[in-house]
Scaffold this active site. Sequence first.
Site, PDB file in Angstrom:
ATOM      1  N   HIS A   1      40.459  41.638  37.867  1.00  0.00           N
ATOM      2  CA  HIS A   1      41.414  41.179  36.843  1.00  0.00           C
ATOM      3  C   HIS A   1      41.921  42.316  35.953  1.00  0.00           C
ATOM      4  O   HIS A   1      42.924  42.150  35.262  1.00  0.00           O
ATOM      5  CB  HIS A   1      40.814  40.045  36.002  1.00  0.00           C
TER       6      HIS A   1
ATOM      7  N   ASP B   1      35.893  39.115  41.782  1.00  0.00           N
ATOM      8  CA  ASP B   1      36.433  39.902  40.677  1.00  0.00           C
ATOM      9  C   ASP B   1      36.030  41.371  40.753  1.00  0.00           C
ATOM     10  O   ASP B   1      35.594  41.956  39.754  1.00  0.00           O
ATOM     11  CB  ASP B   1      35.996  39.303  39.334  1.00  0.00           C
TER      12      ASP B   1
ATOM     13  N   SER C   1      35.434  44.909  30.405  1.00  0.00           N
ATOM     14  CA  SER C   1      35.588  44.413  31.772  1.00  0.00           C
ATOM     15  C   SER C   1      35.606  45.549  32.782  1.00  0.00           C
ATOM     16  O   SER C   1      36.353  46.521  32.635  1.00  0.00           O
ATOM     17  CB  SER C   1      36.880  43.608  31.900  1.00  0.00           C
TER      18      SER C   1
END
Length: 238
Positions: free
Chosen positions: A51, A89, A161
Amino acid sequence: DHRDLHSFPTRRSSDLLFQKVNTSVVRVETPRAGGSGFFVSSDGYLVTNFHVVEQESEIAVEVIQGSGAGQDRLRFDGVRIVALNKLQDLALLKIDTATPSFSPVQIGPFNRVEAGERVYALGNPYGNERSLTSGSISSKVRPIGGQLYMQTDAAINPGNSGGPLFNQRGEVIGVVTLKHNLAEGVGYAIPSSTVVNFLSYREAYAYGSDNPNNPYQYLDPPMRTQGAPDPATSALER
């Protein structure tokens, strides 16, 4: 520094760990957002979240090299996407340079991870580069949306992230991916076993430049027209 981090008090352990892994962790930048990542090889391959680079074609990576006052900040533009796994992811990127000399992390075995053990997240939350937070493993296995994650109470925020979750030996045991929006101290990381599988079979997730979301496009099967003969039956009757 290859000294055993367990032999030092907690604060000293975090100092040693930061010194050991600081140059392995990078800042990933795109026109719309930013995140973190870490090197898995000395020739410029690095892991981040899907992402973080989703639908992006212009990716840059900022790297710190050296130690102490002799550290250099390097920026690499035109970073390539090598492989993508949207479901888990994960993304594998590559810095192309004539003189690669990056510091890869060591990925630790997930079967040795235990609930309650101390962990450290290193990343760039809200653009605050190389922020180190600590906590523990709240749960080794937490199912979310059909995938398994580790739960940690280490502080995780936007910008973390794709960054690594380290154990006290300086091994990556997870990739930071998301946090609970309605609670503090509830974050999640992709287990290192999933990362190893992704890297081992990266050809299966090879990125195609004609499709920025996923390397493969799965088409729905054709619908049978009402009253049309069954193809299998027709073949048998010929």
